[in-house]
Scaffold this motif. Structure first.
Motif, PDB file in Angstrom:
ATOM      1  N   LEU A   1     -25.736 -12.341 -26.636  1.00  6.03           N
ATOM      2  CA  LEU A   1     -26.082 -13.024 -27.873  1.00  6.03           C
ATOM      3  C   LEU A   1     -25.930 -12.061 -29.045  1.00  6.03           C
ATOM      4  N   SER A   2     -25.498 -12.600 -30.171  1.00  5.10           N
ATOM      5  CA  SER A   2     -25.389 -11.809 -31.389  1.00  5.10           C
ATOM      6  C   SER A   2     -26.131 -12.492 -32.522  1.00  5.10           C
ATOM      7  N   CYS A   3     -26.659 -11.682 -33.417  1.00  2.00           N
ATOM      8  CA  CYS A   3     -27.357 -12.197 -34.593  1.00  2.00           C
ATOM      9  C   CYS A   3     -26.819 -11.424 -35.803  1.00  2.00           C
ATOM     10  N   ALA A   4     -26.211 -12.149 -36.714  1.00  2.00           N
ATOM     11  CA  ALA A   4     -25.665 -11.531 -37.915  1.00  2.00           C
ATOM     12  C   ALA A   4     -26.621 -11.750 -39.074  1.00  2.00           C
ATOM     13  N   ALA A   5     -26.959 -10.663 -39.750  1.00  2.00           N
ATOM     14  CA  ALA A   5     -27.867 -10.726 -40.890  1.00  2.00           C
ATOM     15  C   ALA A   5     -27.074 -10.641 -42.186  1.00  2.00           C
TER      16      ALA A   5
ATOM     17  N   SER B   1     -36.079   2.297 -36.274  1.00  2.00           N
ATOM     18  CA  SER B   1     -35.926   3.618 -35.652  1.00  2.00           C
ATOM     19  C   SER B   1     -35.180   3.555 -34.327  1.00  2.00           C
ATOM     20  N   GLY B   2     -35.057   2.338 -33.768  1.00  2.00           N
ATOM     21  CA  GLY B   2     -34.439   2.178 -32.455  1.00  2.00           C
ATOM     22  C   GLY B   2     -35.429   1.967 -31.329  1.00  2.00           C
ATOM     23  N   THR B   3     -36.712   2.099 -31.619  1.00  2.00           N
ATOM     24  CA  THR B   3     -37.745   1.805 -30.622  1.00  2.00           C
ATOM     25  C   THR B   3     -37.612   0.355 -30.159  1.00  2.00           C
ATOM     26  N   THR B   4     -37.757   0.127 -28.849  1.00  2.00           N
ATOM     27  CA  THR B   4     -37.602  -1.215 -28.305  1.00  2.00           C
ATOM     28  C   THR B   4     -38.841  -1.673 -27.544  1.00  2.00           C
ATOM     29  N   ASN B   5     -38.939  -2.969 -27.389  1.00  2.00           N
ATOM     30  CA  ASN B   5     -40.035  -3.595 -26.654  1.00  2.00           C
ATOM     31  C   ASN B   5     -39.456  -4.790 -25.935  1.00  2.00           C
ATOM     32  N   TYR B   6     -39.804  -4.960 -24.649  1.00  2.00           N
ATOM     33  CA  TYR B   6     -39.280  -6.056 -23.855  1.00  2.00           C
ATOM     34  C   TYR B   6     -40.400  -6.830 -23.167  1.00  2.00           C
ATOM     35  N   ALA B   7     -40.189  -8.118 -23.014  1.00  2.00           N
ATOM     36  CA  ALA B   7     -41.084  -8.904 -22.175  1.00  2.00           C
ATOM     37  C   ALA B   7     -40.923  -8.442 -20.729  1.00  2.00           C
ATOM     38  N   ASP B   8     -42.005  -8.461 -19.985  1.00  2.00           N
ATOM     39  CA  ASP B   8     -41.957  -8.001 -18.590  1.00  2.00           C
ATOM     40  C   ASP B   8     -40.923  -8.784 -17.784  1.00  2.00           C
ATOM     41  N   SER B   9     -40.763 -10.043 -18.106  1.00  2.00           N
ATOM     42  CA  SER B   9     -39.877 -10.904 -17.329  1.00  2.00           C
ATOM     43  C   SER B   9     -38.396 -10.552 -17.486  1.00  2.00           C
ATOM     44  N   VAL B  10     -38.054  -9.769 -18.518  1.00  2.00           N
ATOM     45  CA  VAL B  10     -36.637  -9.454 -18.736  1.00  2.00           C
ATOM     46  C   VAL B  10     -36.337  -7.958 -18.599  1.00  2.00           C
TER      47      VAL B  10
ATOM     48  N   GLY C   1     -35.213  -4.527 -17.442  1.00  2.00           N
ATOM     49  CA  GLY C   1     -34.220  -4.157 -16.452  1.00  2.00           C
ATOM     50  C   GLY C   1     -33.033  -5.102 -16.398  1.00  2.00           C
ATOM     51  N   ARG C   2     -33.130  -6.237 -17.063  1.00  2.00           N
ATOM     52  CA  ARG C   2     -32.029  -7.210 -17.068  1.00  2.00           C
ATOM     53  C   ARG C   2     -31.425  -7.397 -18.453  1.00  2.00           C
ATOM     54  N   PHE C   3     -32.261  -7.343 -19.479  1.00  2.00           N
ATOM     55  CA  PHE C   3     -31.819  -7.574 -20.850  1.00  2.00           C
ATOM     56  C   PHE C   3     -31.854  -6.255 -21.626  1.00  2.00           C
ATOM     57  N   THR C   4     -30.931  -6.135 -22.583  1.00  2.00           N
ATOM     58  CA  THR C   4     -30.897  -4.962 -23.451  1.00  2.00           C
ATOM     59  C   THR C   4     -30.663  -5.407 -24.888  1.00  2.00           C
ATOM     60  N   ILE C   5     -31.549  -4.963 -25.775  1.00  2.00           N
ATOM     61  CA  ILE C   5     -31.385  -5.257 -27.197  1.00  2.00           C
ATOM     62  C   ILE C   5     -30.777  -4.028 -27.868  1.00  2.00           C
ATOM     63  N   SER C   6     -29.891  -4.284 -28.828  1.00  2.00           N
ATOM     64  CA  SER C   6     -29.255  -3.185 -29.549  1.00  2.00           C
ATOM     65  C   SER C   6     -28.971  -3.645 -30.976  1.00  2.00           C
TER      66      SER C   6
ATOM     67  N   MET D   1     -27.646  -9.948 -21.822  1.00  2.00           N
ATOM     68  CA  MET D   1     -28.461 -10.558 -20.776  1.00  2.00           C
ATOM     69  C   MET D   1     -27.685 -10.555 -19.468  1.00  2.00           C
ATOM     70  N   ASN D   2     -28.196  -9.841 -18.485  1.00  2.00           N
ATOM     71  CA  ASN D   2     -27.575  -9.753 -17.167  1.00  2.00           C
ATOM     72  C   ASN D   2     -28.488 -10.357 -16.109  1.00  2.00           C
TER      73      ASN D   2
END
Length: 122
Positions: free
Chosen positions: A20-24, A54-63, A65-70, A82-83
């Motif tokens: 998925l992509s999000c353009a601002a 800063s690049g700090t990330t936070n993920y839901a437990d359910s995702v 190891g499978r999802f990566t935000i960048s 999303m893998n």
């Protein structure tokens, strides 16, 4: 205010991948915290992943190891890779932005995209 436009949703089989992509719209994209939320039918909107300026990330437990935000500040874009997708990942995915990371993580920011549908089904 910043306008956000999501893309990349679709239909995928279990175990497959989507990006998925999000353009601002604003050139000050680099100072915004960004996030992805999702909402499945009959359920509340929930945080999927967030990324601070800063690049700090936070993920839901359910995702984890499978999802990566960048984020790509030069192109005003945030992506969600999303893998290993599961049927329970089926939802409308929304991009959100705010100056405050804590807001993005807890309830979402003041700016939202229109959403993109992700369906995981065989």
């Amino acid at each position: 205010q910043v306008q956000l436009v999501e893309s990349g949703g679709g239909l995928v089989q279990p175990g497959g991948s989507l990006r998925l992509s999000c353009a601002a719209s604003r050139s000050i994209f680099s100072i915004y915290a960004m996030g992805w939320y999702r909402q499945a039918p009959g359920k509340q909107r929930e945080l999927v992943a967030a990324i601070a300026s800063s690049g700090t990330t936070n993920y839901a437990d359910s995702v984890k190891g499978r999802f990566t935000i960048s984020r790509d500040n030069a192109n005003n874009t945030v992506c969600l890779q999303m893998n290993s997708l599961k049927p329970e990942d089926t939802a409308v995915y929304y991009c959100t932005a705010d100056y405050r990371y804590d807001k993005v993580v807890t309830n979402g920011g003041r700016n939202w995209g229109q959403g993109t549908q992700v369906t995981v089904s065989s």
